[in-house]
Design an enzyme around this catalytic site. Structure first.
Site, PDB file in Angstrom:
ATOM      1  N   VAL A  62       0.834  -1.201   0.000  1.00  0.00           N
ATOM      2  CA  VAL A  62       0.000   0.000   0.000  1.00  0.00           C
ATOM      3  C   VAL A  62       0.867   1.248   0.000  1.00  0.00           C
ATOM      4  CG1 VAL A  62      -1.903  -1.140   1.199  1.00  0.00           C
ATOM      5  CG2 VAL A  62      -0.168   0.054   2.535  1.00  0.00           C
ATOM      6  N   ASP A  63       0.402   2.259  -0.698  1.00  0.00           N
ATOM      7  CA  ASP A  63       1.017   3.572  -0.620  1.00  0.00           C
ATOM      8  C   ASP A  63       0.508   4.239   0.662  1.00  0.00           C
ATOM      9  OD1 ASP A  63       2.516   5.737  -1.416  1.00  0.00           O
ATOM     10  OD2 ASP A  63       0.932   6.610  -2.647  1.00  0.00           O
ATOM     11  N   LYS A  64       1.146   5.284   1.121  1.00  0.00           N
ATOM     12  CA  LYS A  64       0.705   5.952   2.354  1.00  0.00           C
ATOM     13  C   LYS A  64      -0.313   7.045   2.068  1.00  0.00           C
ATOM     14  CE  LYS A  64       3.219   9.081   4.483  1.00  0.00           C
ATOM     15  NZ  LYS A  64       2.304  10.250   4.622  1.00  0.00           N
ATOM     16  N   THR A  83      -4.058   6.560   0.711  1.00  0.00           N
ATOM     17  CA  THR A  83      -4.499   5.187   0.924  1.00  0.00           C
ATOM     18  C   THR A  83      -4.665   4.906   2.410  1.00  0.00           C
ATOM     19  OG1 THR A  83      -3.353   4.448  -1.080  1.00  0.00           O
ATOM     20  CG2 THR A  83      -3.965   2.757   0.509  1.00  0.00           C
TER      21      THR A  83
END
Length: 649
Positions: A339-341, A344
């Protein structure tokens, strides 16, 4: 996919599997009903022993003719293409039954086969109609506000982009647009699947098919009716339903070989015992016909497509778009998620929380110069800086020669001098970090906030220096901890954060969220390295990004997932799976549905094969007649369909 398209494929599947698009279902329904009614009448006359016999025989013949009108043309079409499919098998079995004097069983075979095809058609049609019904959510007319201020009702197809339409309380919004006047709550469930209405005010985007629950609105149209978000969703789902999943392609290949083999085996069963052992011709021909009926792989072929269409439809109704059965199956196999930060795990709407000045610079100077550079960037952190300057009424001049420094920040010329704004890594590269600055940066990063360092770029003998540090906070999405827990419950072994933000900030956010592993300070190519490692460890890995900046990682992942695709063409087009609202719990729902779809498909295939094997044994041991054979085939098909349709719930 149309009937013709399906018939041209290499599979041996039932030609009716695609009748969800049939525009004239009534004649098919009528023929099946007529065939069944005549069969029932003929059987009643036969069992009651009423004379003369030719009346019952006539009923059986007419029943065979009514059902045969649905099967024989498809069989003839297959033979013209030099293919043996299930329609050919059934036609031969029915003709053979009449030849050996078993007209009643021939009529039963053709009726039950036509009935099973009708059930298949209905099942796929039901799943397709469930999503296609969304199109009916869009009103056919809209209240157009003319330049004179008068309101006029006109068809939505005649309304041009840029026009203003009035949407009264309780009405559906007719076209995509943005609010010009008024504020209201809008129910976006038809597109996003979210149950809570969303507050809309001037400047906010609204979408066709959503419901204005509060006050009246004036909306400026931004998309034509044919290009609305809802229309694009429908088109995407329809295209996805026509793409075959790996399991379906395997079954189709299997059926294309299996069906001709069955035909040859049945021929040998009919001919070899009488020729080699002097057995009775009629008895072995009958067994061969039973073998043809039992071996018909209807249930096997329908096992996958109905499950896939049901799964895709169920998720589309929840605001999750998946581009085909292959991706749905892969989602069901996911073992890890990257996951991107920003956007997201966090809200993606960061704000400047503090400004630390260095040297003689003032807060206003730091914010003014930072905004002059960042106004050229669409990055959320850059936009936060610009918004902070605007909120304080600080005007900033034009920065020239702007350059984006991937994964580090940006540079530009302000008032004739080169400046930079970027992360900790960029400050190190330019050699402007000091122990004092390092201490301040560590304090900000440990608090879980992002930072941006503004400075004078070293050039032409000038050593350069840092002018100030901006701390930028981005709050975590409230649903993230629960979503991550649900992802693990759904079977994910690991959730990993891959971010370009600094490691301390990434660690702080990951601790709050409950993420298994977190990596910060990553360039796009470094994300790829980590993703390759995850693929080696877990084989099936999903990646959530914004559909643009993370394109390489999204492409490499087993499933590329875009967050918040509502209104975003790019997100919908570049990802394998798009969440129409910014809600990570939807990923868990998709994985759960994908896993259920895989379980149902595997069960359906195993069940269909087991039933075939059992009744083939009964046929060879002379314990199964044509009646039992066709009832077994139809029953297995019906059970497979009903099992698949459970995914729609």
């Amino acid at each position: 996919m149309s009937t013709e398209d399906h018939n041209d494929s290499e599979s041996g599947s039932c030609h009716s599997c695609e009748h969800g698009h049939d525009d004239t279902p009534l004649p098919r329904n009528a023929l099946v009903i007529a065939s069944g009614s005549l069969l029932t009448l003929g059987m009643s006359l036969h069992w009651l022993g009423l004379k003369p016999d030719f009346i019952a025989t006539t009923c059986f013949a007419l029943s065979t003719l009514a059902g045969g009108l649905l099967v024989a043309p498809a069989a003839w079409g297959a033979l013209k293409r030099r293919r043996l499919d299930m329609n050919v098998l059934m036609t031969v079995a029915v003709a053979g039954a009449w030849i050996i004097g078993e007209g009643n069983e021939g009529a039963a075979v053709v009726f039950l086969f036509a009935l099973s095809e009708l059930l298949e058609s209905w099942s796929v049609g039901r799943a397709r109609r469930a999503i296609a019904s969304l199109l009916k959510l869009t009103p056919e007319t809209a209240l157009l506000r003319e330049t004179s201020g008068q309101i006029k009702e006109v068809p939505v197809t005649e309304i041009a982009v840029g026009s203003a339409v009035s949407v009264r309380s309780g009405e559906r919004i007719p076209l995509d647009g943005k609010v010009l006047e008024g504020s209201s709550s809008v129910n976006q469930a038809p597109i996003t699947g979210e149950s809570v209405p969303v507050e809309k005010k001037a400047g906010d985007a609204v979408f066709a098919g959503t419901i204005n629950s509060g006050s009246s609105l004036i909306v400026e149209v931004t998309r034509a009716a044919s290009d609305s978000t809802l229309a694009r969703i429908i088109k995407l789902v329809e295209e996805a339903e026509d793409q075959k999943a790996p399991t379906q392609r395997f079954v189709d290949r299997f059926a294309s070989i299996y069906t001709p083999v069955v035909f040859v085996v049945a021929l040998l069963v009919a001919v070899l015992p009488p020729l080699l052992m002097g057995a009775a011709w009629q008895a072995w021909i009958y067994r061969a016909l039973v073998l043809l009926v039992i071996a018909c792989p209807c249930a096997l072929v329908i096992a996958t497509p109905v499950s896939i269409v049901s799964g895709l439809t169920a998720l589309a109704r929840r605001g999750v778009l998946i581009k085909g059965g292959a991706h749905l199956e892969e989602i069901g196999r996911l073992r890890a998620l990257a996951v991107d930060k920003t956007g997201t795990i966090t809200e993606g709407r960061p704000k400047v929380t503090g400004i630390i000045t260095l040297g003689s610079a003032t807060e206003e100077e730091v914010l003014r110069k930072a905004a002059a550079v960042d106004v050229h960037s669409a990055h959320p952190l850059a936009q936060a800086v610009v918004e902070a300057a605007q909120a304080k009424g600080i005007s900033f001049g034009e920065a020239k020669d702007y350059q984006s420094l991937t994964g580090r920040g940006a540079s530009a010329v302000i008032e004739g001098h080169p400046h930079f704004i970027g992360n900790h890594k960029l400050a190190h590269e330019l050699g402007v970090c000091t122990p004092e600055i390092e201490a301040k940066l560590a304090e900000i990063e440990n608090s879980g906030q992002s930072l941006a360092i503004l400075g004078h770029t070293p050039h032409q003998g000038c050593a350069g220096k840092a002018l100030g540090i901006l701390s930028i906070g981005d709050t975590m999405r409230p649903e993230v901890p629960q979503a991550l827990k649900r992802l693990h419950e759904a079977g994910l072994e690991k959730v990993v954060m891959l971010s370009g933000d600094n490691q301390r900030t990434v660690d702080a956010i990951s601790r709050q969220a409950g993420i298994d592993e977190a990596h910060g300070d990553l360039m796009p190519e470094q994300k790829i390295v980590h993703l390759r490692r995850l693929l080696q460890e877990h084989q099936h890995v999903g990646m959530i990004g914004d559909g643009v900046n993370d394109a390489p990682a999204l492409a490499l992942a087993s499933v590329g997932i875009a967050m918040g695709g509502i209104g975003s063409d790019t997100a919908i087009e570049t990802s394998d799976m798009t969440l129409m609202q910014d809600d990570l719990t939807k990923v868990a729902e998709a994985i759960e549905v994908g896993r259920r779809a895989l379980r149902i498909i595997r069960f359906n295939i195993s069940f269909a094969l087991l039933v075939k094997a059992l009744f083939l044994i009964l046929a060879f041991t002379d314990h199964a007649g044509l009646w039992l054979a066709i009832l077994a085939d139809t029953g297995a098909t019906l059970l497979v369909i009903l099992n698949s349709l459970r995914l729609l719930r």
